[in-house]
Design a protein around this motif. Structure first.
Motif, PDB file in Angstrom:
ATOM      1  N   ALA A 117       0.799  -1.225   0.000  1.00 32.15           N
ATOM      2  CA  ALA A 117       0.000   0.000   0.000  1.00 32.15           C
ATOM      3  C   ALA A 117       0.830   1.274   0.000  1.00 32.15           C
ATOM      4  CB  ALA A 117      -0.947   0.011   1.196  1.00 32.15           C
ATOM      5  N   HIS A 118       2.066   1.191   0.489  1.00 31.22           N
ATOM      6  CA  HIS A 118       2.922   2.381   0.532  1.00 31.22           C
ATOM      7  C   HIS A 118       4.096   2.272  -0.436  1.00 31.22           C
ATOM      8  CE1 HIS A 118       0.568   3.865   3.851  1.00 31.22           C
ATOM      9  NE2 HIS A 118       0.751   2.721   4.501  1.00 31.22           N
ATOM     10  N   ASP A 119       3.943   1.418  -1.450  1.00 29.68           N
ATOM     11  CA  ASP A 119       4.983   1.229  -2.469  1.00 29.68           C
ATOM     12  C   ASP A 119       4.353   1.448  -3.844  1.00 29.68           C
ATOM     13  OD1 ASP A 119       6.840   0.221  -4.351  1.00 29.68           O
ATOM     14  OD2 ASP A 119       7.634  -1.247  -2.935  1.00 29.68           O
ATOM     15  N   THR A 120       4.564   2.627  -4.397  1.00 36.06           N
ATOM     16  CA  THR A 120       3.916   3.013  -5.653  1.00 36.06           C
ATOM     17  C   THR A 120       4.271   2.069  -6.795  1.00 36.06           C
ATOM     18  OG1 THR A 120       3.893   5.347  -5.011  1.00 36.06           O
ATOM     19  CG2 THR A 120       3.685   4.854  -7.363  1.00 36.06           C
ATOM     20  N   THR A 123       2.965  -1.528  -6.394  1.00 35.16           N
ATOM     21  CA  THR A 123       1.511  -1.572  -6.572  1.00 35.16           C
ATOM     22  C   THR A 123       1.144  -1.551  -8.045  1.00 35.16           C
ATOM     23  OG1 THR A 123       1.006  -0.555  -4.425  1.00 35.16           O
ATOM     24  CG2 THR A 123      -0.639  -0.311  -6.162  1.00 35.16           C
ATOM     25  N   THR A 146      -3.946   5.406  -0.509  1.00 36.09           N
ATOM     26  CA  THR A 146      -2.865   5.999   0.279  1.00 36.09           C
ATOM     27  C   THR A 146      -2.177   7.068  -0.575  1.00 36.09           C
ATOM     28  OG1 THR A 146      -1.367   4.302  -0.531  1.00 36.09           O
ATOM     29  CG2 THR A 146      -2.483   3.864   1.560  1.00 36.09           C
ATOM     30  N   GLU A 148       0.850   7.082  -1.452  1.00 41.40           N
ATOM     31  CA  GLU A 148       1.679   6.356  -2.414  1.00 41.40           C
ATOM     32  C   GLU A 148       0.827   5.643  -3.464  1.00 41.40           C
ATOM     33  OE1 GLU A 148       3.716   6.618   1.564  1.00 41.40           O
ATOM     34  OE2 GLU A 148       1.725   5.989   0.872  1.00 41.40           O
ATOM     35  N   ALA A 345      -5.264   4.339   8.121  1.00 43.13           N
ATOM     36  CA  ALA A 345      -4.160   3.529   8.636  1.00 43.13           C
ATOM     37  C   ALA A 345      -4.670   2.190   9.158  1.00 43.13           C
ATOM     38  CB  ALA A 345      -3.424   4.294   9.742  1.00 43.13           C
ATOM     39  N   VAL A 348      -5.687  -0.194   6.159  1.00 45.91           N
ATOM     40  CA  VAL A 348      -4.545  -0.869   5.545  1.00 45.91           C
ATOM     41  C   VAL A 348      -4.039  -1.974   6.472  1.00 45.91           C
ATOM     42  CG1 VAL A 348      -2.154  -0.591   4.774  1.00 45.91           C
ATOM     43  CG2 VAL A 348      -3.876   1.129   4.145  1.00 45.91           C
TER      44      VAL A 348
END
Length: 371
Positions: A117-120, A123, A146, A148, A345, A348
């Motif tokens: 979820a925080h890795d563009t 994803t 998110t 990202e 938050a 996720v």
């Protein structure tokens, strides 16, 4: 005499709302239950998430044959095989709806691994792989909203891939999601893609907002605070719809619409009522508006079919009323920004936990099958 058009109806489709089922399992597919719901409950789409798949895999023995076939396979590969197989079959069930509605409905969603979820980049890469693996035009790839996730949404749409944006709680983030959608379609047009079949929904979560705000109102404990219980989620969603109307009447959107694009429809998610004191159809009957999707768990779907009274649009033109409600909530010392940030938050995190449960259940099944 009351006109027929003024009478309550139980058909959301008459009010311009699309009903999607928030559930999928091998059992639903094997028994024909999903196909039956299309006929009996006007279901025209399906959403899934890690929690749904974890529950489906741990219940009954519908997956035993597949687990035996996959014995010795890497657990993450097995999870992807199982989930994409189910989504592909569901997409086939709904293909007739997809064709009949001009690619608007008949959609089935599958979520990118929530641990990304925080890795563009990861994803976007996973979205492309899932799209190719399922290989059905009516699939949607779910990407969380998110910070990202926003550029990943644009990149996925730019590749001509349909997207369901999930875990939207705040109005500010919703506006950023709509901007990411428009950017993605602009890039898709520049890349030479036909915009017409590219679908997207923005999943705006509802009941979790009330659960969080009501808990804070109960802590305050005054009569004034208690009177606001059960009001924040619907007000928040109605303000989101007003933002949708604004963005999709802009010149920027008109250019894409003229090129054949579909709008990114608001999708009301988390519509099962968490407080038993509230009507079980609350987040359906109070959020009726043209061009929206309401995705429901089975219990809510049955409740609406049984006793839901749909009297028409309950959203349009109520933005000021909704804004006043949110202002009253914040006057109690509750920050909606803080509430929605925490909900994102937690959302996720909960999906990550469900993903781990899915991996564990699958591994146990693979081990048992290979023993």
């Amino acid at each position: 005499m009351t006109q027929a058009t003024d009478r309550p109806t139980r058909r959301l489709s008459d009010a311009g709302v699309s009903i999607w089922l928030d559930d999928l399992s091998r059992e639903r597919l094997d028994t024909g239950n999903l196909a039956a719901l299309v006929e009996s409950h006007d279901v025209v789409g399906v959403t899934t998430n890690p929690t749904i798949f974890a529950g489906a895999l741990s219940a009954g023995n519908a997956y035993d044959g597949t687990l035996a076939e996959l014995a010795g396979t890497d657990v993450e590969d097995a999870v992807e095989r199982i989930t994409t197989d189910d989504v592909r079959r569901a997409a086939d069930v709904l293909r007739g709806v997809y064709d009949a509605t001009g690619t608007v409905d008949g959609r089935v969603s599958i979520e990118v691994d929530p641990r990304l979820a925080h890795d563009t980049d990861a994803t976007a890469a996973t979205a492309r792989r899932l799209w190719a693996t399922v290989d059905r035009p009516n699939v949607m790839i779910k990407i969380p909203a998110t910070l990202e996730g926003l550029p990943a949404i644009s990149a996925t749409l730019a590749a001509g891939i349909s997207v369901n944006v999930t875990l939207i709680f705040s109005l500010e983030r919703y506006r950023a999601v709509m901007d990411a959608f428009l950017t993605g379609l602009e890039q898709a047009r520049a890349n030479g893609h036909d915009l017409a079949p590219i679908g997207s929904v923005a999943s705006f979560f509802v009941s979790r907002v009330d659960a969080a705000v009501d808990a804070r109102l109960d802590e305050i404990g005054t009569d004034e605070a208690r009177a606001l219980r059960g009001t924040a989620a619907i007000a928040n969603a109605r303000l989101a719809y007003a933002a949708y109307e604004e963005v999709f009447s802009s010149e920027r959107w008109s250019s894409l619409r003229d090129a054949g694009a579909q709008p990114q429809r608001p999708l009301w998610a988390s519509t099962g009522v968490k407080n038993p004191d509230y009507p079980d159809t609350l987040y359906v009957t109070e959020l009726v508006a043209p061009g929206v999707v309401n995705t429901m768990p089975q219990a809510t779907l049955d409740a609406v079919a049984d006793h839901g009274e749909i009297a028409g649009d309950t959203v349009s033109g109520r933005a000021q009323e909704a804004a006043d409600t949110i202002a009253a909530v914040e006057a109690q010392g509750i920050s909606m920004d803080e509430v929605t940030a925490r909900l994102e938050a937690e959302g996720v995190s909960k999906f990550e936990v469900s993903w781990d449960e899915l991996l564990t259940t699958t591994k146990n099944g693979l081990d048992a099958a290979g023993a």
